[in-house]
Design an enzyme around this catalytic site. Structure first.
Site, PDB file in Angstrom:
ATOM      1  N   SER A 143      10.268 -18.744  46.468  1.00  0.00           N
ATOM      2  CA  SER A 143      10.011 -20.062  46.512  1.00  0.00           C
ATOM      3  C   SER A 143      11.565 -20.694  46.812  1.00  0.00           C
ATOM      4  O   SER A 143      12.545 -20.053  46.692  1.00  0.00           O
ATOM      5  CB  SER A 143       9.726 -20.610  44.980  1.00  0.00           C
ATOM      6  OG  SER A 143      10.024 -21.886  44.995  1.00  0.00           O
ATOM      7  N   TYR A 164      12.070 -19.585  36.133  1.00  0.00           N
ATOM      8  CA  TYR A 164      11.309 -19.039  37.491  1.00  0.00           C
ATOM      9  C   TYR A 164      12.331 -19.076  38.646  1.00  0.00           C
ATOM     10  O   TYR A 164      12.325 -18.130  39.612  1.00  0.00           O
ATOM     11  CB  TYR A 164      10.472 -20.549  37.744  1.00  0.00           C
ATOM     12  CG  TYR A 164       9.598 -20.443  39.046  1.00  0.00           C
ATOM     13  CD1 TYR A 164       8.411 -19.716  39.180  1.00  0.00           C
ATOM     14  CD2 TYR A 164       9.764 -21.244  40.199  1.00  0.00           C
ATOM     15  CE1 TYR A 164       7.797 -19.607  40.311  1.00  0.00           C
ATOM     16  CE2 TYR A 164       9.264 -21.129  41.228  1.00  0.00           C
ATOM     17  CZ  TYR A 164       8.298 -20.390  41.402  1.00  0.00           C
ATOM     18  OH  TYR A 164       7.549 -20.258  42.565  1.00  0.00           O
TER      19      TYR A 164
END
Length: 271
Positions: A143, A164
Site C-alpha cells: 500500500s 497496518y
C-alpha cells in the site's frame, strides 16, 4: 474445477482471490493465459469468481484458508510449496484501522500474521521450485501507506494506521530486498503499492471519489510490472523518479550515518 496443464499454461496462486483486487487479478491473469489457484476464506465467493474466470479458458483450483490463523497459513504454505507455481501473488490483507492501544492482543497477532507474515511465509514456500525452474515471480500487494509513517493528519487526511503501515512497510522492505537477492536467477520479486481503491475492502466508501483507482487498473499495472521485472509498482505514479530518489536517500542514510564518531548534533553541550 478443470485440471491444470502446466505444459501449456503457467499457474498463478492468488491469495485474497475472492473479491476486490484479488478478483481483478484473477480475471487479468486468466485472460493473459494463466491457470489459477485462488485462495480465500469463503468458498462460495471463490466458486463464483472461479466460474467467471473459467470462461476465459483458465483452469481454476480453489483453496479455503484464513491466512490470519496459524492453521490457515500452514495450509496455504503447503499449497505454495507443491512445485507447480510460476507466480505467487500475496494479495490478502485487511486494514485494522485503529489506534494501536485499542487493538486487542488477538487483533495484533491476527492482523500482523495476515498483512506481514503471510507474504514472507508463502514466498519461502514457493521459492525452491521457482529457483529450480529458473523462472517465475513473487508478487506482494502492499500500500502507499507503507510510505506514510512521517506524515501527520494535519498534512493529509489519514486513517489510524500504526499496525497496518508497519506491516506494509515490512512487506515493501522484504520484497525489495528479495528482488536483489534473486537477481540473475530468473525469478523476480515485485511489490505493488496502490493508493485508494474502489473495492468492498474500504466498505465502498471510496466509490465515486476523485483520486480513487479501480481494482482492474491495479491488476493491469501488476501484470505489466511483473512482465517488466519491476521491483516497485505504484499504479498511479506517472513519473517513477521519486522511486529513484528513494534509493538515493537510503544510500545517503547508510553511507553518511555509518560512522565511528558521534554526530556533532548528539554531542553533549559544553559550557
Amino acid at each position: 474445477m478443470t485440471g491444470h496443464d502446466e505444459s501449456t499454461r503457467p499457474l498463478a496462486l492468488i491469495t485474497g482471490g475472492s473479491s476486490g483486487i484479488g478478483a481483478a487479478l484473477a480475471h487479468t491473469f486468466a485472460v493473459a493465459g494463466y491457470d489459477l489457484v485462488l485462495l480465500a476464506r469463503h468458498r462460495d465467493r471463490l466458486e463464483q469468481i472461479a466460474a467467471q474466470v473459467e470462461e476465459s479458458g483458465a483452469a481454476v483450483e480453489i483453496v479455503c484458508a484464513d491466512l490470519s490463523t496459524p492453521e490457515g497459513l500452514a495450509t496455504a504454505a503447503r499449497r505454495a510449496a507443491q512445485g507447480d507455481l510460476r507466480v505467487l501473488i500475496s494479495n490478502a490483507g485487511t486494514s485494522g484501522y485503529l489506534p494501536l492501544h485499542e487493538l486487542t492482543d488477538n487483533d495484533l497477532d491476527r492482523l500482523w500474521r495476515l498483512n506481514a507474515t503471510a507474504p514472507l511465509t508463502l514466498a519461502h514456500a514457493a521459492l525452491p521450485s521457482l529457483l529450480n525452474r529458473g523462472q517465475g515471480g513473487i508478487v506482494t500487494v502492499a500500500s502507499l501507506l507503507a510510505f506514510s509513517a512521517g506524515l501527520t493528519e494535519s498534512s493529509v487526511p489519514l486513517p489510524h494506521r500504526t499496525l497496518y503501515a508497519a506491516a506494509k512497510s515490512a512487506t515493501v522492505a522484504f520484497t525489495r530486498t528479495l528482488a536483489s537477492e534473486l537477481a540473475g536467477t530468473g525469478v523476480t520479486a515485485t511489490v505493488v503499492c496502490p493508493g485508494r481503491i474502489a473495492t468492498s475492502w474500504s466498505g465502498g466508501s471510496y466509490h465515486g471519489q476523485p483520486g480513487v483507482m479501480s481494482a482492474p487498473d491495479v491488476a493491469t499495472a501488476t501484470i505489466q510490472a511483473l512482465d517488466r521485472g519491476e521491483t516497485i509498482c505504484v499504479p498511479g505514479l506517472s513519473d517513477p523518479a521519486p522511486l529513484d530518489r528513494l534509493v538515493t536517500v537510503e544510500h545517503t542514510l547508510l553511507s553518511d550515518g555509518n560512522r565511528s564518531s558521534l554526530a556533532p548534533r548528539y554531542r553533549p553541550a559544553t559550557s
